[in-house]
Enzyme design. Structure first.
Site, PDB file in Angstrom:
ATOM      1  N   ASP A 297      27.610  -3.034  -8.461  1.00 53.60           N
ATOM      2  CA  ASP A 297      27.561  -1.954  -9.460  1.00 53.60           C
ATOM      3  C   ASP A 297      26.583  -0.859  -9.023  1.00 53.60           C
ATOM      4  O   ASP A 297      26.641   0.258  -9.555  1.00 53.60           O
ATOM      5  CB  ASP A 297      27.053  -2.514 -10.803  1.00 53.60           C
ATOM      6  CG  ASP A 297      28.155  -2.745 -11.816  1.00 53.60           C
ATOM      7  OD1 ASP A 297      29.157  -2.009 -11.776  1.00 53.60           O
ATOM      8  OD2 ASP A 297      27.988  -3.658 -12.646  1.00 53.60           O
TER       9      ASP A 297
ATOM     10  N   GLN B 279      29.093  -7.688 -16.761  1.00 54.95           N
ATOM     11  CA  GLN B 279      29.781  -6.688 -17.583  1.00 54.95           C
ATOM     12  C   GLN B 279      28.870  -6.196 -18.703  1.00 54.95           C
ATOM     13  O   GLN B 279      28.293  -7.002 -19.439  1.00 54.95           O
ATOM     14  CB  GLN B 279      31.083  -7.289 -18.142  1.00 54.95           C
ATOM     15  CG  GLN B 279      31.928  -6.325 -18.948  1.00 54.95           C
ATOM     16  CD  GLN B 279      32.480  -5.167 -18.121  1.00 54.95           C
ATOM     17  OE1 GLN B 279      32.777  -5.306 -16.939  1.00 54.95           O
ATOM     18  NE2 GLN B 279      32.579  -4.000 -18.736  1.00 54.95           N
TER      19      GLN B 279
ATOM     20  N   LYS C 197      39.836  -5.824 -13.358  1.00 52.75           N
ATOM     21  CA  LYS C 197      39.123  -6.111 -12.098  1.00 52.75           C
ATOM     22  C   LYS C 197      39.767  -7.298 -11.392  1.00 52.75           C
ATOM     23  O   LYS C 197      39.965  -7.279 -10.178  1.00 52.75           O
ATOM     24  CB  LYS C 197      37.648  -6.392 -12.381  1.00 52.75           C
ATOM     25  CG  LYS C 197      36.869  -5.143 -12.754  1.00 52.75           C
ATOM     26  CD  LYS C 197      35.535  -5.468 -13.405  1.00 52.75           C
ATOM     27  CE  LYS C 197      34.994  -4.206 -14.059  1.00 52.75           C
ATOM     28  NZ  LYS C 197      33.861  -4.452 -14.949  1.00 52.75           N
TER      29      LYS C 197
HETATM   30  N1  GUN Z   1      30.581  -1.322 -18.633  1.00 50.45           N
HETATM   31  C1  GUN Z   1      31.152  -0.088 -18.597  1.00 50.45           C
HETATM   32  N2  GUN Z   1      31.179   0.384 -17.337  1.00 50.45           N
HETATM   33  C2  GUN Z   1      30.602  -0.571 -16.562  1.00 50.45           C
HETATM   34  C3  GUN Z   1      30.349  -0.672 -15.169  1.00 50.45           C
HETATM   35  O1  GUN Z   1      30.626   0.229 -14.372  1.00 50.45           O
HETATM   36  N3  GUN Z   1      29.750  -1.827 -14.760  1.00 50.45           N
HETATM   37  C4  GUN Z   1      29.405  -2.808 -15.621  1.00 50.45           C
HETATM   38  N4  GUN Z   1      28.806  -3.891 -15.118  1.00 50.45           N
HETATM   39  N5  GUN Z   1      29.630  -2.762 -16.911  1.00 50.45           N
HETATM   40  C5  GUN Z   1      30.232  -1.637 -17.380  1.00 50.45           C
END
Ligand code: GUN
Length: 294
Positions: A120, A97, A53
């Site tokens: 998200d 996360q 990211k």
């Molecule tokens: N863990 C796995 N996929 C995701 C996601 O799309 N967003 C977040 N915040 N955590 C994750």
């Protein structure tokens, strides 16, 4: 039949190109979209995602900050950290996360994020808007899957889409998007999960099959019909002594046999993964635009 390999990296680059103009317009107003990620603990896979990211933000000229908290962080301290970011006008997108350590209540964490910064799309306000047909922030993986299908001309309208997996991150929001009366919707959707009896009965009926079960080889060659379009969301580490790290990444689909029958298939890595990241960039740009009333 030999399947077309759906190139997520290429489509992600196309989405990035479209974002550059929006980022430039924000820059004219002295706004640089800022995505702040909260990472709790040391989970190696989560660290890899967070660094991807950061890299994507760098490439596009977005600001990325990571708040690293120890595995032992209290629920209260985590919620306080989120509230501080909610108040900080220089932060446009907040992402916590997942997964979080067992002592943390993920639902409360998600509900504490300001829905306007919830890139998200996990906050109940944004989930509700999606279900009601007026989406605001759409979860990144489902949004990326729709973008891939559209880019390759596999329009879901009128098709039978079978989704294996009912998570809040992929299965549920994707099903909701696909049943909308919209350009990327109008599909007939079946959602299968761990309690589905005789999974193959459903997967064999799919025009488009989405595997989001989180288990390697959930979909085998016998479980698909000729000409299916397969989207593999799986991101599993499987032991492989011949690999440098001792493991390799594998999706949920048994790639070789399924690709011999499919019309098109996403690889792992290089399929859905790059799309998830670029849709997060898109949501962050959208958050910056909304918060600055562009
Ligand atoms: N863990 C796995 N996929 C995701 C996601 O799309 N967003 C977040 N915040 N955590 C994750």
């Amino acid at each position: 039949m030999s399947a077309i390999i759906i190139d997520g990296k290429k489509v992600a680059e196309a989405v990035k190109s479209g974002l550059r103009e929006r980022i430039r317009l924000l820059a004219e107003k002295k706004i640089i979209p800022n995505l702040t990620v909260i990472l709790v603990g040391e989970d190696p896979a989560s660290r890899v995602y967070v660094s991807m990211k950061e890299k994507a933000c760098d490439q596009l000229g977005l600001l990325s900050e990571t708040v690293q908290l120890p595995d032992s962080v209290t629920q209260e301290a985590l919620l306080n950290a989120i509230q501080e970011l909610n108040r900080d006008a220089s932060v446009h997108g907040i992402l916590v996360q997942m997964p979080l350590p067992g002592h943390i209540d993920s639902r409360r964490v998600i509900e504490t994020i300001d829905p306007k910064k919830d890139v998200d799309g996990f906050h109940p306000v944004n989930v509700g808007k999606l279900v009601a047909g007026t989406p605001s922030f759409v979860p990144c993986t489902p949004a990326g899957i729709l973008e891939l299908l559209t880019h390759y001309g596999y329009v879901p309208d009128g098709k039978h889409v079978v989704i294996v997996g009912r998570s809040n991150i992929v299965g549920k929001p994707l099903a909701n998007l696909l049943i909308q009366k919209s350009a990327t919707g109008n599909a007939t959707v079946t959602v299968c999960h761990t309690h589905t009896k005789d999974l193959a009965v459903y997967t064999r009926q799919a025009d488009i099959l989405v595997a989001a079960a989180g288990r390697p080889k959930t979909i085998t060659g016998e479980m698909v019909r000729e000409g299916v379009v397969v989207i593999d969301v799986g991101m599993n580490r499987v032991d492989d002594p011949s690999a440098k790290r001792g493991y390799r990444l594998a999706g949920d689909v048994d790639f070789e046999p399924v690709s011999r029958k499919a019309a098109a298939i996403t690889p792992v890595p290089g399929g859905v993964g790059p799309m998830t990241i670029v849709m997060l960039m898109k949501n962050t740009v959208q958050a910056a635009e909304n918060l600055s009333k562009i």
